[in-house]
Structure formats: structure tokens, C-alpha cells
Design a protein around this motif. Structure first.
Motif, short mmCIF file in Angstrom:
data_model
loop_
_atom_site.label_atom_id
_atom_site.label_comp_id
_atom_site.label_asym_id
_atom_site.label_seq_id
_atom_site.Cartn_x
_atom_site.Cartn_y
_atom_site.Cartn_z
N ASN A 146 37.44 41.70 39.07
CA ASN A 146 36.51 42.24 40.07
C ASN A 146 36.72 43.74 40.27
O ASN A 146 35.76 44.49 40.42
CB ASN A 146 36.65 41.50 41.40
CG ASN A 146 36.10 40.09 41.34
OD1 ASN A 146 35.22 39.79 40.55
ND2 ASN A 146 36.63 39.23 42.17
N ASP A 147 37.97 44.15 40.25
CA ASP A 147 38.28 45.58 40.41
C ASP A 147 37.79 46.42 39.23
O ASP A 147 37.56 47.62 39.37
CB ASP A 147 39.78 45.80 40.60
CG ASP A 147 40.28 45.30 41.95
OD1 ASP A 147 39.44 45.09 42.85
OD2 ASP A 147 41.50 45.13 42.09
N GLU B 291 34.94 46.23 37.89
CA GLU B 291 33.52 46.51 38.13
C GLU B 291 32.68 46.47 36.85
O GLU B 291 31.92 47.38 36.55
CB GLU B 291 33.36 47.84 38.86
CG GLU B 291 34.03 47.86 40.21
CD GLU B 291 33.83 49.15 40.96
OE1 GLU B 291 33.37 50.15 40.38
OE2 GLU B 291 34.13 49.16 42.16
N GLU C 234 40.92 38.95 40.71
CA GLU C 234 40.93 40.20 41.47
C GLU C 234 40.93 41.40 40.52
O GLU C 234 40.22 42.38 40.75
CB GLU C 234 42.14 40.25 42.39
CG GLU C 234 42.03 39.30 43.56
CD GLU C 234 43.31 39.17 44.35
OE1 GLU C 234 44.28 39.92 44.08
OE2 GLU C 234 43.36 38.31 45.24
N TYR C 235 41.70 41.31 39.45
CA TYR C 235 41.74 42.37 38.44
C TYR C 235 40.35 42.55 37.80
O TYR C 235 39.87 43.67 37.64
CB TYR C 235 42.79 42.06 37.38
CG TYR C 235 42.81 43.02 36.24
CD1 TYR C 235 43.44 44.26 36.36
CD2 TYR C 235 42.18 42.71 35.04
CE1 TYR C 235 43.46 45.15 35.31
CE2 TYR C 235 42.19 43.61 33.99
CZ TYR C 235 42.83 44.82 34.13
OH TYR C 235 42.83 45.71 33.09
#
Length: 72
Positions: free
Chosen positions: A40-41, A43, A37-38
Motif C-alpha cells: 500500500n505504501d 502506491e 502495508e508495504y
């Protein structure tokens, strides 16, 4: 082996999907999921391209302690 598969999910959205093998323990999978998640965040793009990297666990059902064991 942690990496399972790299594949382009959708060229129109410029996204490169990276699937990660699940760990053997649900607690480890939860930590890996938080890391993904980190990432993906953040970007991040794949170097030299406009493809956005997107990470996910190969099977989300395996890391849920409450679900039955299933392999996708």
C-alpha cells in the motif's frame, strides 16, 4: 487460495480494493499484514489504469490473537 476478492471501492478516489484471505495462524497474518502495508505504501496503480491498488486482509479480527474468532 490467498486472493479472496477484487472490487472497486471508490471510483472517485481511483482506488481498487484487493482483499486477501486470512491465514490459519495469527503469526502468519501479522507477516501478511506487514507485506500489505508495504504494498500500500508503494502506491502502485493497476496496469493500464489510474486505479490505485489497496490491499487488506479479509477479516482483521482473525489475525488478532487477543480477539475472539469472527468471520466477516
Amino acid at each position: 487460495m490467498l486472493l479472496k476478492q477484487i472490487s472497486c471501492l471508490n471510483w472517485k478516489k481511483n482506488r481498487l480494493l484487493v482483499r486477501i484471505h486470512n491465514a490459519s495462524r495469527p503469526a502468519a497474518n501479522k507477516k501478511i499484514q506487514k507485506l500489505l502495508e508495504y504494498l500500500n505504501d508503494s502506491e502502485m496503480n493497476f496496469p493500464g489504469t489510474q486505479l490505485r491498488l489497496h490491499y487488506e486482509l479479509a477479516s482483521k479480527k482473525l489475525w488478532d490473537e487477543n480477539s475472539s474468532l469472527e468471520v466477516s
